[in-house]
Motif scaffolding. Structure first.
Motif, PDB file in Angstrom:
ATOM      1  N   PHE A 193       0.830  -1.197   0.000  1.00 41.03           N
ATOM      2  CA  PHE A 193       0.000   0.000   0.000  1.00 41.03           C
ATOM      3  C   PHE A 193       0.870   1.256   0.000  1.00 41.03           C
ATOM      4  CE2 PHE A 193      -2.199   3.431   2.103  1.00 41.03           C
ATOM      5  CZ  PHE A 193      -3.446   3.433   1.498  1.00 41.03           C
ATOM      6  N   LYS A 194       1.873   1.300   0.844  1.00 42.54           N
ATOM      7  CA  LYS A 194       2.728   2.476   0.955  1.00 42.54           C
ATOM      8  C   LYS A 194       3.517   2.700  -0.331  1.00 42.54           C
ATOM      9  CE  LYS A 194       3.265   2.209   5.962  1.00 42.54           C
ATOM     10  NZ  LYS A 194       4.213   2.023   7.091  1.00 42.54           N
ATOM     11  N   GLU A 195       3.982   1.639  -0.918  1.00 42.07           N
ATOM     12  CA  GLU A 195       4.743   1.780  -2.156  1.00 42.07           C
ATOM     13  C   GLU A 195       3.864   2.330  -3.280  1.00 42.07           C
ATOM     14  OE1 GLU A 195       7.439  -0.974  -5.198  1.00 42.07           O
ATOM     15  OE2 GLU A 195       6.507  -1.855  -3.409  1.00 42.07           O
ATOM     16  N   ALA A 196       2.641   1.763  -3.422  1.00 37.90           N
ATOM     17  CA  ALA A 196       1.740   2.233  -4.476  1.00 37.90           C
ATOM     18  C   ALA A 196       1.301   3.670  -4.220  1.00 37.90           C
ATOM     19  CB  ALA A 196       0.529   1.313  -4.566  1.00 37.90           C
ATOM     20  N   ALA A 197       1.061   4.040  -2.945  1.00 37.26           N
ATOM     21  CA  ALA A 197       0.655   5.404  -2.612  1.00 37.26           C
ATOM     22  C   ALA A 197       1.766   6.406  -2.929  1.00 37.26           C
ATOM     23  CB  ALA A 197       0.287   5.481  -1.134  1.00 37.26           C
ATOM     24  N   SER A 198       3.000   6.019  -2.651  1.00 35.30           N
ATOM     25  CA  SER A 198       4.113   6.914  -2.961  1.00 35.30           C
ATOM     26  C   SER A 198       4.214   7.152  -4.462  1.00 35.30           C
ATOM     27  CB  SER A 198       5.419   6.310  -2.428  1.00 35.30           C
ATOM     28  OG  SER A 198       5.386   6.206  -1.020  1.00 35.30           O
ATOM     29  N   LYS A 199       3.996   6.124  -5.234  1.00 34.51           N
ATOM     30  CA  LYS A 199       4.039   6.292  -6.691  1.00 34.51           C
ATOM     31  C   LYS A 199       2.917   7.222  -7.166  1.00 34.51           C
ATOM     32  CE  LYS A 199       6.176   1.826  -7.743  1.00 34.51           C
ATOM     33  NZ  LYS A 199       5.991   0.527  -8.435  1.00 34.51           N
ATOM     34  N   ALA A 200       1.740   7.089  -6.554  1.00 32.91           N
ATOM     35  CA  ALA A 200       0.616   7.957  -6.934  1.00 32.91           C
ATOM     36  C   ALA A 200       0.913   9.415  -6.602  1.00 32.91           C
ATOM     37  CB  ALA A 200      -0.649   7.490  -6.230  1.00 32.91           C
ATOM     38  N   LEU A 201       1.512   9.660  -5.449  1.00 28.71           N
ATOM     39  CA  LEU A 201       1.861  11.035  -5.072  1.00 28.71           C
ATOM     40  C   LEU A 201       2.844  11.640  -6.066  1.00 28.71           C
ATOM     41  CD1 LEU A 201       2.224  10.699  -1.184  1.00 28.71           C
ATOM     42  CD2 LEU A 201       0.457  11.970  -2.436  1.00 28.71           C
ATOM     43  N   ASP A 202       3.780  10.819  -6.499  1.00 28.38           N
ATOM     44  CA  ASP A 202       4.762  11.327  -7.450  1.00 28.38           C
ATOM     45  C   ASP A 202       4.145  11.578  -8.832  1.00 28.38           C
ATOM     46  OD1 ASP A 202       6.643  11.131  -5.463  1.00 28.38           O
ATOM     47  OD2 ASP A 202       7.383   9.154  -6.093  1.00 28.38           O
ATOM     48  N   ALA A 203       3.056  10.815  -9.148  1.00 27.93           N
ATOM     49  CA  ALA A 203       2.448  10.924 -10.485  1.00 27.93           C
ATOM     50  C   ALA A 203       1.530  12.129 -10.637  1.00 27.93           C
ATOM     51  CB  ALA A 203       1.698   9.649 -10.820  1.00 27.93           C
ATOM     52  N   GLY A 204       1.073  12.731  -9.544  1.00 27.28           N
ATOM     53  CA  GLY A 204       0.230  13.904  -9.659  1.00 27.28           C
ATOM     54  C   GLY A 204      -1.165  13.720  -9.113  1.00 27.28           C
ATOM     55  N   PRO A 205      -1.977  14.809  -9.104  1.00 25.66           N
ATOM     56  CA  PRO A 205      -3.315  14.778  -8.519  1.00 25.66           C
ATOM     57  C   PRO A 205      -4.230  13.716  -9.134  1.00 25.66           C
ATOM     58  CG  PRO A 205      -2.637  17.032  -8.892  1.00 25.66           C
ATOM     59  CD  PRO A 205      -1.608  16.173  -9.546  1.00 25.66           C
ATOM     60  N   ALA A 206      -4.181  13.535 -10.452  1.00 26.84           N
ATOM     61  CA  ALA A 206      -5.061  12.550 -11.086  1.00 26.84           C
ATOM     62  C   ALA A 206      -4.734  11.145 -10.602  1.00 26.84           C
ATOM     63  CB  ALA A 206      -4.925  12.649 -12.608  1.00 26.84           C
ATOM     64  N   ALA A 207      -3.473  10.837 -10.482  1.00 27.41           N
ATOM     65  CA  ALA A 207      -3.070   9.513 -10.004  1.00 27.41           C
ATOM     66  C   ALA A 207      -3.476   9.325  -8.550  1.00 27.41           C
ATOM     67  CB  ALA A 207      -1.568   9.343 -10.175  1.00 27.41           C
ATOM     68  N   VAL A 208      -3.390  10.399  -7.766  1.00 31.96           N
ATOM     69  CA  VAL A 208      -3.806  10.307  -6.358  1.00 31.96           C
ATOM     70  C   VAL A 208      -5.295  10.021  -6.271  1.00 31.96           C
ATOM     71  CG1 VAL A 208      -4.063  11.598  -4.206  1.00 31.96           C
ATOM     72  CG2 VAL A 208      -1.944  11.777  -5.533  1.00 31.96           C
ATOM     73  N   ARG A 209      -6.078  10.767  -7.073  1.00 32.36           N
ATOM     74  CA  ARG A 209      -7.515  10.549  -7.066  1.00 32.36           C
ATOM     75  C   ARG A 209      -7.842   9.117  -7.491  1.00 32.36           C
ATOM     76  NH1 ARG A 209     -11.882  11.120  -4.711  1.00 32.36           N
ATOM     77  NH2 ARG A 209     -10.931  13.128  -4.130  1.00 32.36           N
ATOM     78  N   GLU A 210      -7.187   8.611  -8.540  1.00 32.65           N
ATOM     79  CA  GLU A 210      -7.448   7.251  -9.006  1.00 32.65           C
ATOM     80  C   GLU A 210      -7.060   6.220  -7.955  1.00 32.65           C
ATOM     81  OE1 GLU A 210      -6.979   3.403 -10.710  1.00 32.65           O
ATOM     82  OE2 GLU A 210      -5.333   4.607  -9.902  1.00 32.65           O
ATOM     83  N   PHE A 211      -5.961   6.471  -7.212  1.00 27.95           N
ATOM     84  CA  PHE A 211      -5.529   5.534  -6.164  1.00 27.95           C
ATOM     85  C   PHE A 211      -6.537   5.495  -5.016  1.00 27.95           C
ATOM     86  CE2 PHE A 211      -3.289   4.526  -2.226  1.00 27.95           C
ATOM     87  CZ  PHE A 211      -2.710   3.295  -2.544  1.00 27.95           C
ATOM     88  N   LEU A 212      -7.041   6.699  -4.649  1.00 26.07           N
ATOM     89  CA  LEU A 212      -8.019   6.742  -3.557  1.00 26.07           C
ATOM     90  C   LEU A 212      -9.312   6.022  -3.935  1.00 26.07           C
ATOM     91  CD1 LEU A 212      -7.581  10.428  -2.302  1.00 26.07           C
ATOM     92  CD2 LEU A 212      -6.849   8.324  -1.147  1.00 26.07           C
ATOM     93  N   GLU A 213      -9.719   6.111  -5.196  1.00 25.18           N
ATOM     94  CA  GLU A 213     -10.982   5.519  -5.608  1.00 25.18           C
ATOM     95  C   GLU A 213     -10.874   4.028  -5.936  1.00 25.18           C
ATOM     96  OE1 GLU A 213     -12.242   7.901  -8.866  1.00 25.18           O
ATOM     97  OE2 GLU A 213     -12.926   9.592  -7.611  1.00 25.18           O
ATOM     98  N   VAL A 214      -9.721   3.587  -6.453  1.00 30.06           N
ATOM     99  CA  VAL A 214      -9.608   2.187  -6.896  1.00 30.06           C
ATOM    100  C   VAL A 214      -8.333   1.526  -6.399  1.00 30.06           C
ATOM    101  CG1 VAL A 214      -9.516   0.662  -8.907  1.00 30.06           C
ATOM    102  CG2 VAL A 214     -10.928   2.721  -8.975  1.00 30.06           C
ATOM    103  N   GLY A 215      -7.195   2.132  -6.640  1.00 31.20           N
ATOM    104  CA  GLY A 215      -5.900   1.491  -6.414  1.00 31.20           C
ATOM    105  C   GLY A 215      -5.626   1.042  -4.990  1.00 31.20           C
TER     106      GLY A 215
END
Length: 355
Positions: A69-91
């Motif tokens: 979870f922490k590894e995937a969340a860190s990648k989402a933070l680095d990818a930008g707001p859209a990736a963060v939103r997608e991670f919160l909803e699905v990832g």
């Protein structure tokens, strides 16, 4: 008929105002809702992105966040707001499931037979529900079964105190069983070990007694070391000391016997070398000789008890031995013959003088 029509008209007149006034009120509420909704979602994209970022950071800091979870969340933070939103909803749910599968595998690898079986079944099923059920319920049920089996084995191999505590735990809750495994069995074993060490000391040799008493004065680890190793080393020392004492006693007895035998041999050797005193000659002469009258009127000596022919008047047998009494016997015979000759000569002279 007239009354019926009148009643219908009256009822309609009474209901009409309520319907007419209610409709505007409902419309007003609808308008208010439509106005309020835009207010609730009136955040700007920048504000929404910041809120998503803070929420993801909060989830990453929670205690149930796994490595995946922490590894995937860190990648989402680095990818930008859209990736963060997608991670919160699905990832995040996919990442959590992967972490849960890892946890199940770890629990299964160190668990007992029942835990292993339940964990493998959950992994083979593979659904989030099966994984969650094992983590929240199944592993604990299976572990309690394994713990009961383990307590039974400890009871079979334990001393009186361990057996009593184990049986009591099996009658209690899963927590009681776990407490026995974590703590109770060790406390009961310490007591049993001290009792056993005292029993060994009571029947042991000097070295065993010394080692056992020293262990009992020390820590539980000292007592365990005495039971596992010390008592056997001390027993070997006692056996070696006993064997040495036994050998020394046997050597002492053998030395005394050898000394006595040497003294006897020395005494016997003196007799063989001529140290034995000679018998009294006079006693032997008096007891061992006698006189007998021969055919010519002479006398002869006989050795009493040794020449049956002499006592019976027969011809004497030649002596074939050279005893110590032989010279004395010969001398006595000579004296007797001389005396007889003297008497014969004296008798003849007496007769001549008378004639």
């Amino acid at each position: 008929m007239k009354f019926t029509r009148i009643s219908t008209v009256v009822a309609s007149a009474a209901i009409a105002p309520a319907v007419l006034f209610a409709s505007p009120a409902h419309a007003a509420d609808a308008r208010q809702t439509a106005v309020t909704a835009p207010d609730a979602g009136s955040k700007t994209p920048a504000q929404q992105a910041e809120d998503d970022r803070l929420e993801l950071l909060r989830l990453m800091a929670s205690k149930d966040a796994g490595p995946g979870f922490k590894e995937a969340a860190s990648k989402a933070l680095d990818a930008g707001p859209a990736a963060v939103r997608e991670f919160l909803e699905v990832g995040q749910y996919e990442a959590r499931l992967q972490d849960d599968r890892v946890r199940v595998a770890q629990i299964t690898s160190v668990g007992g037979p029942s835990v292993k079986a339940a964990g493998r079944k959950a992994l083979e099923t593979g659904t989030p529900e099966a994984i969650k059920e094992f983590l929240e319920v199944g592993q604990f049920t299976a572990r309690n079964i394994d713990n009961q089996v383990l307590v039974s084995k400890i009871i079979d191999a334990g001393g009186p105190g361990v057996r009593e505590a184990g049986k009591k735990a099996l009658k209690g809750t899963p927590e009681d069983i776990q407490e026995f495994l974590d703590k109770g069995q060790h406390e009961a074993r310490i007591t049993d070990n001290r009792v056993l060490a005292a029993q060994i000391v009571s029947v042991g040799g000097p070295a065993v007694k010394a080692a056992g008493r020293k262990a009992l004065e020390g820590t539980p680890e000292d007592v365990q070391e005495f039971l596992d190793k010390g008592q056997y080393e001390a027993r070997k020392k006692d056996e070696a000391d006993a064997a040495a004492k036994d050998k020394a006693a046997k050597d002492k007895d053998k030395g005394g016997k050898d000394k006595g035998e040497k003294g006897e041999d020395k005494k016997g050797g003196g007799e063989k070398d001529g140290d034995k005193p000679e018998p009294d000659a006079s006693k032997e002469a008096g007891e061992g000789t006698g006189t007998a009258t021969g055919k010519n009127g002479g006398t002869r000596t006989t050795e009493s008890g040794s020449d049956p022919a002499a006592t019976s008047g027969g011809t004497p047998l030649a002596s074939t031995g050279a005893g110590s009494a032989l010279p004395w016997a010969a001398g006595g015979t000579a004296v007797a013959l001389a005396a007889g000759t003297g008497l014969l000569v004296a008798a003849r002279r007496r007769r001549s003088s008378e004639g």
